[in-house]
Design a protein around this motif. Structure first.
Motif, PDB file in Angstrom:
ATOM      1  N   MET A  97      -1.686  13.226  -7.572  1.00 25.64           N
ATOM      2  CA  MET A  97      -2.675  13.098  -6.985  1.00 25.64           C
ATOM      3  C   MET A  97      -2.627  12.048  -6.065  1.00 25.64           C
ATOM      4  SD  MET A  97      -5.996  13.323  -9.484  1.00 25.64           S
ATOM      5  CE  MET A  97      -5.170  12.023 -10.731  1.00 25.64           C
ATOM      6  N   THR A  98      -3.216  11.970  -4.740  1.00 27.58           N
ATOM      7  CA  THR A  98      -3.220  10.632  -4.181  1.00 27.58           C
ATOM      8  C   THR A  98      -4.249   9.948  -4.450  1.00 27.58           C
ATOM      9  OG1 THR A  98      -5.136  11.486  -2.548  1.00 27.58           O
ATOM     10  CG2 THR A  98      -2.897  12.347  -2.046  1.00 27.58           C
ATOM     11  N   LEU A  99      -4.016   8.557  -4.011  1.00 29.23           N
ATOM     12  CA  LEU A  99      -5.219   7.318  -4.482  1.00 29.23           C
ATOM     13  C   LEU A  99      -6.571   7.759  -4.161  1.00 29.23           C
ATOM     14  CD1 LEU A  99      -3.181   4.153  -3.438  1.00 29.23           C
ATOM     15  CD2 LEU A  99      -3.789   5.056  -5.692  1.00 29.23           C
ATOM     16  N   ASN A 100      -6.873   8.518  -3.086  1.00 34.94           N
ATOM     17  CA  ASN A 100      -8.020   8.939  -2.511  1.00 34.94           C
ATOM     18  C   ASN A 100      -8.547  10.186  -3.486  1.00 34.94           C
ATOM     19  OD1 ASN A 100     -10.357   9.081  -0.550  1.00 34.94           O
ATOM     20  ND2 ASN A 100      -9.480  10.935   0.045  1.00 34.94           N
ATOM     21  N   ASP A 101      -7.442  11.141  -3.720  1.00 38.20           N
ATOM     22  CA  ASP A 101      -7.964  12.204  -4.761  1.00 38.20           C
ATOM     23  C   ASP A 101      -8.547  11.645  -6.055  1.00 38.20           C
ATOM     24  OD1 ASP A 101      -7.195  14.177  -2.984  1.00 38.20           O
ATOM     25  OD2 ASP A 101      -5.262  14.340  -3.968  1.00 38.20           O
ATOM     26  N   TYR A 102      -7.902  10.630  -6.551  1.00 37.34           N
ATOM     27  CA  TYR A 102      -8.385   9.881  -7.966  1.00 37.34           C
ATOM     28  C   TYR A 102      -9.897   9.195  -7.674  1.00 37.34           C
ATOM     29  CZ  TYR A 102      -8.409   7.707 -12.318  1.00 37.34           C
ATOM     30  OH  TYR A 102      -8.839   7.184 -13.748  1.00 37.34           O
ATOM     31  N   VAL A 103      -9.897   8.384  -6.632  1.00 38.57           N
ATOM     32  CA  VAL A 103     -11.268   7.874  -6.389  1.00 38.57           C
ATOM     33  C   VAL A 103     -12.034   8.933  -6.404  1.00 38.57           C
ATOM     34  CG1 VAL A 103     -12.463   6.334  -4.928  1.00 38.57           C
ATOM     35  CG2 VAL A 103     -10.097   5.973  -5.416  1.00 38.57           C
ATOM     36  N   ASN A 104     -12.138   9.953  -5.499  1.00 38.01           N
ATOM     37  CA  ASN A 104     -13.155  10.985  -5.384  1.00 38.01           C
ATOM     38  C   ASN A 104     -13.442  11.502  -6.580  1.00 38.01           C
ATOM     39  OD1 ASN A 104     -13.707  10.722  -2.808  1.00 38.01           O
ATOM     40  ND2 ASN A 104     -12.400  12.152  -1.881  1.00 38.01           N
ATOM     41  N   LEU A 105     -12.275  11.849  -7.564  1.00 34.12           N
ATOM     42  CA  LEU A 105     -12.593  12.432  -8.993  1.00 34.12           C
ATOM     43  C   LEU A 105     -13.474  11.704  -9.741  1.00 34.12           C
ATOM     44  CD1 LEU A 105     -11.885  14.699 -10.802  1.00 34.12           C
ATOM     45  CD2 LEU A 105      -9.974  13.442 -11.568  1.00 34.12           C
ATOM     46  N   MET A 106     -13.243  10.341  -9.810  1.00 37.23           N
ATOM     47  CA  MET A 106     -14.032   9.479 -10.494  1.00 37.23           C
ATOM     48  C   MET A 106     -15.641   9.644  -9.927  1.00 37.23           C
ATOM     49  SD  MET A 106     -11.861   7.719 -12.692  1.00 37.23           S
ATOM     50  CE  MET A 106     -12.571   6.154 -13.206  1.00 37.23           C
ATOM     51  N   ARG A 107     -15.587   9.531  -9.030  1.00 34.29           N
ATOM     52  CA  ARG A 107     -16.975   9.634  -8.343  1.00 34.29           C
ATOM     53  C   ARG A 107     -17.848  10.956  -8.457  1.00 34.29           C
ATOM     54  NH1 ARG A 107     -15.054   7.074  -2.340  1.00 34.29           N
ATOM     55  NH2 ARG A 107     -15.132   4.856  -2.969  1.00 34.29           N
ATOM     56  N   LEU A 108     -16.995  12.145  -8.410  1.00 32.35           N
ATOM     57  CA  LEU A 108     -17.536  13.405  -8.682  1.00 32.35           C
ATOM     58  C   LEU A 108     -17.861  13.605 -10.010  1.00 32.35           C
ATOM     59  CD1 LEU A 108     -15.166  15.507  -6.326  1.00 32.35           C
ATOM     60  CD2 LEU A 108     -17.551  15.059  -5.977  1.00 32.35           C
TER      61      LEU A 108
ATOM     62  N   PRO B 220       0.924  -1.125  -0.150  1.00 29.66           N
ATOM     63  CA  PRO B 220       0.067  -0.069   0.064  1.00 29.66           C
ATOM     64  C   PRO B 220       0.897   1.419  -0.249  1.00 29.66           C
ATOM     65  CG  PRO B 220      -0.901  -1.727   1.555  1.00 29.66           C
ATOM     66  CD  PRO B 220       0.265  -2.170   1.079  1.00 29.66           C
ATOM     67  N   LYS B 221       1.959   1.207   0.831  1.00 28.27           N
ATOM     68  CA  LYS B 221       2.676   2.400   0.698  1.00 28.27           C
ATOM     69  C   LYS B 221       3.442   2.962  -0.513  1.00 28.27           C
ATOM     70  CE  LYS B 221       3.791   2.970   5.687  1.00 28.27           C
ATOM     71  NZ  LYS B 221       4.896   2.669   6.708  1.00 28.27           N
ATOM     72  N   TYR B 222       3.663   1.710  -1.346  1.00 27.23           N
ATOM     73  CA  TYR B 222       4.245   1.829  -2.490  1.00 27.23           C
ATOM     74  C   TYR B 222       3.365   2.332  -3.608  1.00 27.23           C
ATOM     75  CZ  TYR B 222       7.094   1.038  -6.875  1.00 27.23           C
ATOM     76  OH  TYR B 222       7.696   1.312  -7.989  1.00 27.23           O
ATOM     77  N   ALA B 223       1.866   1.707  -3.400  1.00 18.92           N
ATOM     78  CA  ALA B 223       1.038   1.971  -4.232  1.00 18.92           C
ATOM     79  C   ALA B 223       0.691   3.842  -4.134  1.00 18.92           C
ATOM     80  CB  ALA B 223      -0.195   1.388  -4.020  1.00 18.92           C
ATOM     81  N   MET B 224       0.536   4.330  -2.770  1.00 20.18           N
ATOM     82  CA  MET B 224       0.367   5.403  -2.876  1.00 20.18           C
ATOM     83  C   MET B 224       1.478   6.587  -3.138  1.00 20.18           C
ATOM     84  SD  MET B 224      -1.390   5.694   0.861  1.00 20.18           S
ATOM     85  CE  MET B 224      -0.179   4.518   1.915  1.00 20.18           C
ATOM     86  N   SER B 225       2.860   5.787  -3.035  1.00 28.49           N
ATOM     87  CA  SER B 225       3.913   6.811  -3.484  1.00 28.49           C
ATOM     88  C   SER B 225       3.965   6.754  -5.127  1.00 28.49           C
ATOM     89  CB  SER B 225       5.324   6.115  -3.051  1.00 28.49           C
ATOM     90  OG  SER B 225       6.343   6.736  -3.518  1.00 28.49           O
ATOM     91  N   VAL B 226       4.049   5.720  -5.573  1.00 30.08           N
ATOM     92  CA  VAL B 226       4.202   5.675  -7.207  1.00 30.08           C
ATOM     93  C   VAL B 226       2.900   6.461  -7.747  1.00 30.08           C
ATOM     94  CG1 VAL B 226       2.917   3.625  -7.825  1.00 30.08           C
ATOM     95  CG2 VAL B 226       4.888   4.360  -9.088  1.00 30.08           C
ATOM     96  N   PHE B 227       1.724   6.272  -7.158  1.00 28.51           N
ATOM     97  CA  PHE B 227       0.602   6.968  -7.818  1.00 28.51           C
ATOM     98  C   PHE B 227       0.674   8.623  -7.780  1.00 28.51           C
ATOM     99  CE2 PHE B 227      -3.718   8.241  -8.693  1.00 28.51           C
ATOM    100  CZ  PHE B 227      -4.108   7.676  -9.562  1.00 28.51           C
TER     101      PHE B 227
END
Length: 304
Positions: free
Chosen positions: A226-237, A213-220
């Motif tokens: 964007m953070t992973l949460n930013d991108y998920v929220n953007l898709m939802r918005l 998970p830490k590597y996923a957050m870092s590489v993204f």
């Protein structure tokens, strides 16, 4: 004098389909309200000119210009020549990060830069028209070829003069992607595309990409800004933006259908990108004149 019609997000528009690759060839309507969508937008100006406002800057595209920009930042077409015709597509990140572009270009586009090239010719006008017809033909092979050829045309930009606007020297530098990161980002985007309306977190996303998970957050973060949460929220918005246009839309139901766990979380995220509440956005947009616009054809995102 007839009242002018403006484009607004539709039930089946690009905003509703953040995981899909769409293609278009049209005379677009002006926009009164900025919109956003979770794809990189490709614009080729066939004739006329188009003026966009994007964040804190504006830009005018002229006949023969080919431009790419990240649609996740609110933007609007607020002026155009009467004869404007433009063509192009909307690329989900699962396609964008498969492109063989210079890493600094991909990183800066995700930061908000606009890639602009005038190194085009008459073949581009013919090709964009053909790709749009192929995409609308109903023939899967033709549709697949349209996507493949569009992506190859974008990759060819690197061999001709192009500009990144505005002055990218003032942008934060995070180094861009390396060749190891790109496939990981594609796997992450694939999983989020399939599951953004569900309750998912960084652990779920990382497990799907077979990384920590830490590597996923870092590489993204390094690759997209964007953070992973930013991108998920953007898709939802993006999805919620279109749902709010429906006559029977209930804000609470839209929040739930878009993947937000609560109305307060939805309101907070929506305000952050739109500068207003979902209720105000819906009321503001519905009060304006609109007209149907069939500019996009949706293609299966797995075509390529």
């Amino acid at each position: 004098m007839a009242q002018r019609a403006y484009y607004e997000p539709g039930t089946n528009g690009v905003e509703r389909l953040p995981t899909s690759l769409t293609m278009f060839h049209a005379s677009p309507l002006l926009m009164r309200t900025a919109h956003w969508h979770a794809q990189v937008e490709v614009n080729y100006v066939v004739q006329g000119w188009a003026h966009y406002t994007m964040g804190n800057h504006s830009i005018r595209f002229h006949k023969g210009d080919l431009a790419l920009f990240w649609g996740g930042r609110p933007h609007l077409l607020n002026d155009a020549s009467e004869d404007l015709v433009y063509a192009g597509g909307h690329l989900p990140l699962v396609h964008f990060f498969r492109l063989r572009l210079p890493t600094d270009v991909q990183s800066k586009l995700m930061q908000g830069a606009i890639l602009l090239t005038s190194a085009t010719d008459v073949s581009d006008a013919l090709n964009f028209e053909r790709w749009n017809k192929y995409a609308r033909s109903g023939d899967p092979m033709k549709a697949g070829m349209a996507v493949d050829e569009l992506l190859l045309r974008i990759e060819r930009i690197r061999f001709d003069p192009y500009t990144l606007l505005p002055d990218t020297q003032s942008m934060q530098e995070w180094g861009g992607m390396d060749h190891h990161a790109s496939p990981i980002v594609v796997r992450i985007c694939d999983y989020i595309a399939d599951n953004f309306r569900e309750e998912i977190d960084s652990a779920d996303i990382a497990a799907a990409a077979a990384i920590h998970p830490k590597y996923a957050m870092s590489v993204f973060k390094k690759s997209t800004g964007m953070t992973l949460n930013d991108y998920v929220n953007l898709m939802r918005l993006s999805y919620a933006q279109a749902l709010l246009m429906q006559d029977d839309a209930n804000v609470l139901q839209v929040a739930m259908d878009s993947g937000f766990g609560s109305l307060s979380a939805f309101n907070k995220s929506f305000r952050k990108i739109a500068g207003m509440s979902p209720s105000d956005f819906r009321r503001d947009v519905r009060a304006r004149p609109s007209a149907p616009i069939d500019k996009c054809l949706v293609l299966d995102e797995r075509l390529n």
